[in-house]
Design an enzyme around this catalytic site. Sequence first.
Site, PDB file in Angstrom:
ATOM      1  N   GLU A 107       0.658  -1.053   0.071  1.00 38.33           N
ATOM      2  CA  GLU A 107       0.050  -0.088  -0.039  1.00 38.33           C
ATOM      3  C   GLU A 107       0.779   1.183   0.033  1.00 38.33           C
ATOM      4  OE1 GLU A 107      -2.426   1.540  -0.527  1.00 38.33           O
ATOM      5  OE2 GLU A 107      -4.422   1.093   0.782  1.00 38.33           O
ATOM      6  N   ASP A 108       0.323   2.508  -0.425  1.00 38.43           N
ATOM      7  CA  ASP A 108       1.107   3.403  -0.335  1.00 38.43           C
ATOM      8  C   ASP A 108       0.887   4.215   1.111  1.00 38.43           C
ATOM      9  OD1 ASP A 108      -1.903   4.026  -0.550  1.00 38.43           O
ATOM     10  OD2 ASP A 108      -1.586   5.623  -2.124  1.00 38.43           O
ATOM     11  N   ASP A 111      -3.935   5.493   6.573  1.00 39.38           N
ATOM     12  CA  ASP A 111      -4.687   6.767   7.194  1.00 39.38           C
ATOM     13  C   ASP A 111      -5.417   6.248   8.444  1.00 39.38           C
ATOM     14  OD1 ASP A 111      -4.575   9.619   6.976  1.00 39.38           O
ATOM     15  OD2 ASP A 111      -6.723   9.560   6.330  1.00 39.38           O
ATOM     16  N   PHE A 160      -1.313  16.319   4.547  1.00 41.79           N
ATOM     17  CA  PHE A 160      -1.748  15.616   3.195  1.00 41.79           C
ATOM     18  C   PHE A 160      -0.390  15.543   2.093  1.00 41.79           C
ATOM     19  CE2 PHE A 160      -3.933  14.641  -0.634  1.00 41.79           C
ATOM     20  CZ  PHE A 160      -4.731  13.798  -0.339  1.00 41.79           C
ATOM     21  N   ARG A 173       1.901  11.658  -9.610  1.00 46.74           N
ATOM     22  CA  ARG A 173       2.272  10.580  -9.110  1.00 46.74           C
ATOM     23  C   ARG A 173       3.843  10.154  -9.303  1.00 46.74           C
ATOM     24  NH1 ARG A 173      -2.476   7.522  -7.686  1.00 46.74           N
ATOM     25  NH2 ARG A 173      -4.049   8.054  -8.576  1.00 46.74           N
TER      26      ARG A 173
HETATM   27  P1  IMP Z   1      -7.622   5.206   4.960  1.00 47.86           P
HETATM   28  O1  IMP Z   1      -8.810   4.359   4.613  1.00 47.86           O
HETATM   29  O2  IMP Z   1      -7.997   6.261   5.683  1.00 47.86           O
HETATM   30  O3  IMP Z   1      -6.642   4.556   5.644  1.00 47.86           O
HETATM   31  O4  IMP Z   1      -7.045   6.007   3.576  1.00 47.86           O
HETATM   32  C1  IMP Z   1      -6.238   5.032   2.976  1.00 47.86           C
HETATM   33  C2  IMP Z   1      -6.335   5.873   1.520  1.00 47.86           C
HETATM   34  O5  IMP Z   1      -6.452   7.279   1.625  1.00 47.86           O
HETATM   35  C3  IMP Z   1      -4.650   5.722   0.890  1.00 47.86           C
HETATM   36  O6  IMP Z   1      -4.633   4.452   0.138  1.00 47.86           O
HETATM   37  C4  IMP Z   1      -4.872   6.955  -0.072  1.00 47.86           C
HETATM   38  O7  IMP Z   1      -5.342   6.614  -1.399  1.00 47.86           O
HETATM   39  C5  IMP Z   1      -5.590   7.921   0.730  1.00 47.86           C
HETATM   40  N1  IMP Z   1      -4.684   8.875   1.291  1.00 47.86           N
HETATM   41  C6  IMP Z   1      -4.686   9.397   2.713  1.00 47.86           C
HETATM   42  N2  IMP Z   1      -3.749  10.145   3.134  1.00 47.86           N
HETATM   43  C7  IMP Z   1      -3.441  10.494   1.840  1.00 47.86           C
HETATM   44  C8  IMP Z   1      -2.513  11.533   1.710  1.00 47.86           C
HETATM   45  O8  IMP Z   1      -2.042  12.137   2.558  1.00 47.86           O
HETATM   46  N3  IMP Z   1      -2.260  12.014   0.456  1.00 47.86           N
HETATM   47  C9  IMP Z   1      -2.551  10.970  -0.545  1.00 47.86           C
HETATM   48  N4  IMP Z   1      -3.705  10.216  -0.378  1.00 47.86           N
HETATM   49  C10 IMP Z   1      -4.063  10.010   0.674  1.00 47.86           C
HETATM   50 MG    MG Z   2      -4.333   3.540  -1.664  1.00 46.35          MG
END
Ligand code: IMP
Ligand code: MG
Length: 190
Positions: A107-108, A111, A160, A173
């Site tokens: 995963e990238d 959050d 962010f 990207r």
């Molecule tokens: P989560 O479900 O809240 O953990 O969100 C995860 C997803 O939100 C990641 O796979 C990203 O696609 C997106 N995301 C969360 N924070 C960022 C950020 O700072 N920059 C870009 N994408 C983010």
């Molecule tokens: Mg993602």
Amino acid sequence: MDLNNIEDYNSFLDEVLISEEEIIQRTKELGAKISKDYAGKDLHLICILRGGVMFLTDLMRNITVPHTIDFMAISSYGVGGRQSSGAVRIKLDLNDDIFERDVILVEDIIDSGHTINKILEMLRTRKPKSLQVCTMLDKAARREVEVQIKYRGFDIEDKFVFGYGLDLDEYHRNLPFVGVVNLEKYTPPE
Ligand code: IMP
Ligand code: MG
């Protein structure tokens, strides 16, 4: 579409949070760790599209044990803007079966944790032999649900970020570093 607006990331880049050199170094360390942990195993890396692609390819270059890769894309229904609600749907499913394989999800960023937890839940029903998570970035301060993260590139603050696979309205990207967006200076493309 104003392409000039898209090209000029310097106008809204607050700071380079993680440099290209740091990323190269860290992916080497993670690759070495995974190679050690998965020696003799049936390692299968699953990249979560699209944000995970840069990280996957750098990681792979540093994994010295035999392994295969696959891709998966999901859509999450946000509660608006950049919030993740936890409701996810598979938009592109895996090509290969993961039954009895040693899987690592790449995963990238994690959050709130909702997205990865839903993916884990879905994949567990397919009965892999093992299922672990490798994330480039961990925004732990924002966690709403607990996530077991076996491999983590960097812990970051609640900012962010974009670049190195992470997008800003689908662009940027390609940047080789992770940068912080100044949301006051950033205008989404028309
Ligand atoms: P989560 O479900 O809240 O953990 O969100 C995860 C997803 O939100 C990641 O796979 C990203 O696609 C997106 N995301 C969360 N924070 C960022 C950020 O700072 N920059 C870009 N994408 C983010
Ligand atoms: Mg993602």
